[in-house]
Each structure stands twice: as structure tokens, then as C-alpha cells.
Design an enzyme around this catalytic site. Structure first.
Site, PDB file in Angstrom:
ATOM      1  N   ASP A  31      11.435  -0.516  13.436  1.00  0.00           N
ATOM      2  CA  ASP A  31      10.330   0.423  13.567  1.00  0.00           C
ATOM      3  C   ASP A  31      10.519   1.555  12.560  1.00  0.00           C
ATOM      4  OD1 ASP A  31       8.145   1.489  15.783  1.00  0.00           O
ATOM      5  OD2 ASP A  31       9.311   3.125  14.916  1.00  0.00           O
ATOM      6  N   ASN A  71       1.586   9.588   8.762  1.00  0.00           N
ATOM      7  CA  ASN A  71       0.117   9.534   8.820  1.00  0.00           C
ATOM      8  C   ASN A  71      -0.494  10.928   8.870  1.00  0.00           C
ATOM      9  OD1 ASN A  71      -0.539   6.794   8.657  1.00  0.00           O
ATOM     10  ND2 ASN A  71      -0.205   6.459  10.847  1.00  0.00           N
ATOM     11  N   HIS A  80      -3.938   8.185   6.597  1.00  0.00           N
ATOM     12  CA  HIS A  80      -3.715   6.778   6.914  1.00  0.00           C
ATOM     13  C   HIS A  80      -3.537   5.935   5.662  1.00  0.00           C
ATOM     14  CE1 HIS A  80      -4.148   6.980  11.247  1.00  0.00           C
ATOM     15  NE2 HIS A  80      -5.148   7.830  11.081  1.00  0.00           N
ATOM     16  N   ASP A 140      -0.515   3.466   5.060  1.00  0.00           N
ATOM     17  CA  ASP A 140      -0.654   2.080   4.600  1.00  0.00           C
ATOM     18  C   ASP A 140       0.239   1.806   3.397  1.00  0.00           C
ATOM     19  OD1 ASP A 140      -2.486   1.630   6.582  1.00  0.00           O
ATOM     20  OD2 ASP A 140      -4.248   1.668   5.267  1.00  0.00           O
ATOM     21  N   GLU A 146       3.675  -0.057  13.117  1.00  0.00           N
ATOM     22  CA  GLU A 146       4.766   0.147  12.159  1.00  0.00           C
ATOM     23  C   GLU A 146       5.997  -0.670  12.516  1.00  0.00           C
ATOM     24  OE1 GLU A 146       5.049   3.674  15.076  1.00  0.00           O
ATOM     25  OE2 GLU A 146       3.520   2.327  14.274  1.00  0.00           O
TER      26      GLU A 146
END
Length: 296
Positions: free
Chosen positions: A172, A180, A185, A189, A215
């Protein structure tokens, strides 16, 4: 929201074996029962409906006995609603009669969607695209969750049958919400894509990497005991931590991940083992993140 037209289709060009490219047009079932099926569309008239007396019987919610007719003549295709109860739709708009072109998607009732394709054109490309989108996560280019589960089912069966060593890890990205929040975002990404690229590049040949969701990523480590798998995860962690990710605006983001890893040596159910790895992941978080915890 309409179901994506290429989502979760278990098909490949292999499914076209035996399919005869004898006509200029064909129909590909995109959603509903029979998803992924390819039918030749003959010249002249073809009726579609739930009755076995139609030229092409189809099933799905709200399908009338003789729901619609497709007329192929002079290289053109016309779709006609035969007075169905739940309607005929082209690109989401209800129609009584409509000329169709290759690539057009029409719906019969609320469930069944069918795409018209030219067998002289990109049918193989369409099938490849549908197959890829059913297996590959669009953002990271890794196996998606469903495809990873299918591969692990196969691998785990072989592992148990032959008594081979293997391990399963879940990782993770640390503080991803902050990434973010700080970089948007799009920045998030960018981070997901870069971590995925590193994982895919740096695992050993034969190991599997997938995006589990959000994630989180999963790694299947073949032919390795728990110590070897832990070393691999630590190596991946160090590479990710030493590779700043450039995001939009020119900023560089330092990324780390936490992981848990478990041996499948004595496992009877890889899903239960993954749950153990997930618990070890949270131990890594509690230890301060940016570390790997193995299930002992």
C-alpha cells in the site's frame, strides 16, 4: 450509469476459432447473457428475439418474442423495432428504425447491448481490445483484480499439486491521500503509474503483479520461501523510495510503500493467506510505514 461496454469480458481471439467470416457484417454481444458471443449477420432479413423461431434467438431482461429486425442489403444495415414492449435503442436513444454503421451499439430492452462490426474491418482488433480491457487495469497497465485472482487460482493449484514454494504480498502506498490532496488526482495517478512501472520491471521473471484496488498492489512471488520474498519486497521498496515521481507542474514526489508478505507453503486457501498478509501490512503501517512485515 450504463455498464462499460468492454468491461469484464472473458474472451480472446481464440474464441473466434470456428467462426466463419463469410458475411460482411457480424454482431458482437457486449452486455447481458451471451456476453462476448459473435454472430454472422446474413444478407437479407434477420429477426432477433426470445422466440426460438427468430433467426437469431437472444435472451435478456425485457426481450420480446420477435423484438427487432436487421435488414442487410446493398452494403447497408437497417435496424427496425418490431413493436417491442421495452424498445430498441441506438447509442442510448430509442428508435423505431435506424441505419447502422460498423461500431454502432444498439440495445434491446434494458439489458442486452449488441455491437455491429464489419468482418472486413477491425473485428479481431475489437476482440483484442475487449480481452485486454477485461484483464488489464487501464491506469497502471497491470493485471486487474479479477485477472490476478484468476491467475492465482491457476498458480496456486500447481503450487499445491507439486509442493512448490511461493509467497503472496500486498503493498500500500504510504500517505496516498496526502499525495492526492497536495498534487490532485492527476498527481496521484502519476504516482500509481510510476510505482506500477517499477514493480512490473523489477520483479523476477514469472512473478505476477496486479493492482488490487486504489493504492494497493499485490505480488505473487514464485519459487521462493518467505525470507526470499521479503528480500524481494525490500528491494522493491528501496527502488520505489529512491525514485522521485515527477507530477504535473514539475514537482517531484517522494513515494514509499508498506507491505505484508506470507508464505503459501502450508496454505489451503490463498485468499485466507492474503488476509494474513493484509494484517501484516497494517503492522507495517503501525511500525512507522516504509517497511515490510512477514507472516511468521
Amino acid at each position: 450509469m450504463d455498464e462499460p461496454l468492454t468491461e469484464n469480458l472473458n474472451l480472446s481471439t481464440g474464441q473466434l476459432q470456428g467462426f466463419e467470416f463469410k458475411e460482411s457484417f457480424c454482431l458482437v454481444v457486449m452486455t447481458g447473457p451471451g456476453k462476448g458471443t459473435v454472430h454472422n449477420l446474413s444478407y437479407g432479413q434477420t429477426t432477433l428475439g426470445r422466440s426460438e423461431r427468430t433467426d437469431l434467438p437472444v435472451v435478456g431482461k425485457g426481450i420480446s418474442r420477435v423484438h427487432a429486425t436487421l435488414l442487410v442489403e446493398d452494403g447497408k444495415v437497417t435496424l427496425v423495432d418490431n413493436g417491442s414492449t421495452n424498445g430498441v435503442f441506438v447509442q442510448g436513444v430509442r428508435v423505431k428504425e435506424k441505419h447502422l454503421f460498423p461500431g454502432d451499439v444498439f440495445g434491446l430492452g434494458p439489458e442486452l447491448k449488441v455491437r455491429l462490426e464489419s468482418t472486413d474491418g477491425g473485428l479481431h482488433e475489437l476482440i483484442d481490445e475487449m480481452y485486454r480491457s477485461s484483464k488489464i487495469d487501464a491506469l497502471t497497465n497491470l493485471l486487474n483484480r479479477r485477472a490476478f485472482e484468476e491467475r492465482i487460482d491457476e498458480e496456486f493449484s500447481v503450487t499445491r499439486r507439486h509442493g512448490l514454494l511461493s509467497c503472496l504480498a500486498i503493498l500500500d502506498i504510504d500517505h496516498f491521500k496526502s499525495i492526492n490532496d497536495n498534487y490532485g488526482h492527476d498527481g496521484g495517478d502519476d504516482v500509481l503509474r510510476e510505482v506500477a512501472r517499477i514493480l512490473q520491471k523489477e520483479v523476477r521473471t514469472g512473478d505476477l503483479v496486479g493492482r488490487w484496488g486504489g493504492e494497493e498492489f499485490v505480488v505473487y512471488v514464485r519459487q521462493s520461501d518467505i525470507d526470499g520474498a521479503t528480500k524481494l519486497l525490500d528491494r522493491l521498496r528501496n527502488i520505489v523510495g529512491s525514485t522521485p515521481v515527477k507530477v504535473e507542474g514539475g514537482n517531484e514526489v517522494k513515494v514509499t510503500f508498506s507491505a505484508g508478505v506470507v508464505s503459501l507453503e502450508n496454505s489451503n486457501d490463498w485468499r485466507k493467506s492474503l488476509t494474513q498478509a493484509d494484517e501484516a501490512l497494517y503492522q507495517s503501517k503501525e511500525r512507522g510505514r516504509n517497511c515490510v512485515t512477514k507472516v511468521s
